[in-house]
Design an enzyme around this catalytic site. Structure first.
Site, short mmCIF file in Angstrom:
data_model
loop_
_atom_site.label_atom_id
_atom_site.label_comp_id
_atom_site.label_asym_id
_atom_site.label_seq_id
_atom_site.Cartn_x
_atom_site.Cartn_y
_atom_site.Cartn_z
N SER A 162 0.86 -1.19 0.00
CA SER A 162 0.00 0.00 0.00
C SER A 162 0.90 1.24 0.00
O SER A 162 2.06 1.16 0.41
CB SER A 162 -0.86 0.00 1.26
OG SER A 162 -1.43 1.28 1.46
N TYR A 175 -1.78 -1.01 10.35
CA TYR A 175 -1.93 -1.30 8.92
C TYR A 175 -0.74 -0.73 8.14
O TYR A 175 -0.19 -1.40 7.26
CB TYR A 175 -3.26 -0.72 8.42
CG TYR A 175 -3.60 -1.05 6.98
CD1 TYR A 175 -3.60 -2.36 6.51
CD2 TYR A 175 -3.95 -0.04 6.09
CE1 TYR A 175 -3.93 -2.65 5.18
CE2 TYR A 175 -4.28 -0.31 4.77
CZ TYR A 175 -4.27 -1.62 4.31
OH TYR A 175 -4.58 -1.90 3.00
P1 NAD Z 1 -11.51 -6.44 0.28
O1 NAD Z 1 -11.90 -6.34 1.72
O2 NAD Z 1 -12.54 -6.10 -0.76
O3 NAD Z 1 -10.95 -7.89 -0.01
C1 NAD Z 1 -10.18 -8.60 0.90
C2 NAD Z 1 -10.61 -10.06 0.80
O4 NAD Z 1 -9.74 -10.82 1.63
C3 NAD Z 1 -12.04 -10.31 1.28
O5 NAD Z 1 -12.77 -11.02 0.29
C4 NAD Z 1 -11.86 -11.16 2.54
O6 NAD Z 1 -12.86 -12.14 2.71
C5 NAD Z 1 -10.52 -11.81 2.27
N1 NAD Z 1 -9.86 -12.23 3.50
C6 NAD Z 1 -9.83 -11.56 4.69
N2 NAD Z 1 -9.17 -12.29 5.60
C7 NAD Z 1 -8.78 -13.43 4.98
C8 NAD Z 1 -8.08 -14.57 5.40
N3 NAD Z 1 -7.62 -14.70 6.66
N4 NAD Z 1 -7.86 -15.57 4.51
C9 NAD Z 1 -8.31 -15.46 3.24
N5 NAD Z 1 -9.00 -14.41 2.79
C10 NAD Z 1 -9.22 -13.40 3.65
O7 NAD Z 1 -10.22 -5.53 0.14
P2 NAD Z 1 -9.57 -4.85 -1.12
O8 NAD Z 1 -9.81 -3.39 -0.99
O9 NAD Z 1 -9.96 -5.53 -2.38
O10 NAD Z 1 -8.03 -5.10 -0.78
C11 NAD Z 1 -7.25 -6.11 -1.37
C12 NAD Z 1 -5.80 -5.86 -0.98
O11 NAD Z 1 -5.39 -4.56 -1.40
C13 NAD Z 1 -5.55 -5.89 0.52
O12 NAD Z 1 -4.30 -6.46 0.77
C14 NAD Z 1 -5.56 -4.43 0.91
O13 NAD Z 1 -4.85 -4.23 2.09
C15 NAD Z 1 -4.86 -3.85 -0.30
N6 NAD Z 1 -5.09 -2.40 -0.53
C16 NAD Z 1 -6.34 -1.89 -0.71
C17 NAD Z 1 -6.49 -0.54 -0.95
C18 NAD Z 1 -7.87 0.07 -1.17
O14 NAD Z 1 -7.96 1.31 -1.29
N7 NAD Z 1 -8.93 -0.72 -1.25
C19 NAD Z 1 -5.38 0.30 -0.99
C20 NAD Z 1 -4.12 -0.24 -0.80
C21 NAD Z 1 -3.99 -1.61 -0.58
#
Ligand code: NAD
Length: 279
Positions: A162, A175
């Site tokens: 991130s 985080y």
């Molecule tokens: P999201 O919450 O839509 O998806 C995360 C998924 O991970 C969910 O479907 C959840 O069920 C699954 N999950 C959670 N715990 C788990 C576990 N223990 N085992 C297996 N699956 C598990 O989130 P997102 O926004 O699509 O984020 C995806 C990645 O991108 C993450 O690593 C997040 O930290 C990173 N990220 C997101 C953003 C943003 O703005 N959305 C920005 C930077 C980084």
């Protein structure tokens, strides 16, 4: 040079594939011919993407998987092996923050109300949860799936860090720290696997609007909240990203015809956020 982004018959394992970003990535890999294993704690969420992919003529399967349970993951690896064969590309996407590891305020002050959740009130278990999900949740699937990737032509891992890994965001120390650890681990893996042909890189997404944060970013009338306004002022491109805007960066890393000498890189995809000092 062969056609770029041709992943025909590559086995791509995506964790967190029931989520917004990784579901999108899974869908795009399938469109480019990959056989995609969608792993998620929430199997039904991953299955929705699988239904879309298969309706579109692609090859994919959903697996219930907890990225924090190595024994469970070993079982999933056996299933993926039987269904599709050994993994070529691993996308470590499961991750996220937790309110228990988030302070109420950006700054500590001398005169905060009694019930303010400051740094001193952050819940140890919440902090542990966030560190484990992001860091161990990247490390354990790598231990399990990378074994099959050794010596496979073009094998590589893409982690999801991130922009808060470069400079921490206010309120979310766990985080930010955990994603910093993911970036560091990406470099460590790149070095460690260099002699066995597995590259490892990461993307560092900026602010995207997703289902979890929509309520924090927009008021009911659709105008940006104060925090959203601040984010937009600090994003030189002046807008939020879309999950499809991450696909190009991930594909570049994953396509070894394009990035065979790119290793240990953390690529910001953030509209210039990480490059901007605010002045
Ligand atoms: P999201 O919450 O839509 O998806 C995360 C998924 O991970 C969910 O479907 C959840 O069920 C699954 N999950 C959670 N715990 C788990 C576990 N223990 N085992 C297996 N699956 C598990 O989130 P997102 O926004 O699509 O984020 C995806 C990645 O991108 C993450 O690593 C997040 O930290 C990173 N990220 C997101 C953003 C943003 O703005 N959305 C920005 C930077 C980084």
């Amino acid at each position: 040079m062969t056609q770029p982004f041709d992943f025909t018959d590559k086995v791509v394992v995506v964790t967190g594939a029931g989520g917004v970003i990784c579901g999108e990535l899974a869908r795009e890999f399938a469109k480019k011919g990959a056989k995609v294993a969608l792993l998620d704690l929430n199997r039904e969420a991953a299955q929705k993407y699988v239904d879309e992919i298969t309706a579109d003529g692609g090859t994919a399967k959903a697996y219930a998987a907890n990225v924090l349970d190595k024994t469970f993951l070993e079982g999933v690896r056996e299933e993926v092996l039987a269904d599709f064969g050994p993994t070529d590309i691993l996308i470590n996407g499961a991750g996220g923050n937790n309110p228990r590891a988030t302070t109420d305020n950006e700054f500590h002050e001398l005169d905060l109300p009694e019930d303010t959740k400051t740094f001193f009130e952050l819940d140890e278990k919440g902090i542990e949860f966030v560190f484990n999900l992001n860091y161990l949740g990247t490390l354990l699937p790598t231990q399990v799936f990378a074994k099959d990737m050794i010596g496979r032509p073009g094998a590589n891992i893409v982690n999801i860090s991130s922009m808060n890994a470069f400079t921490p965001l206010t309120k979310i120390p766990a985080y930010s720290g955990a994603k910093s650890a993911v970036s560091n681990f990406t470099q460590w893996l790149a070095v460690y696997f260099a002699h066995v042909g597995i590259r490892c890189n990461a993307i560092a997404p900026g602010f995207l609007v997703t289902n979890q944060n929509r309520g924090l970013l927009f008021n009911e009338d659709g105008t940006p909240t104060e925090r959203a306004d601040k984010i937009l002022r600090n994003t030189p491109q002046g807008r939020f990203g879309e999950s499809e805007e991450l696909v190009g960066g991930v594909f570049f890393f994953a396509d070894s015809n394009l990035s065979s000498f790119v290793n240990g890189v953390v690529m910001p995809i953030d509209g210039g956020f990480a490059a901007y000092s605010g002045v």
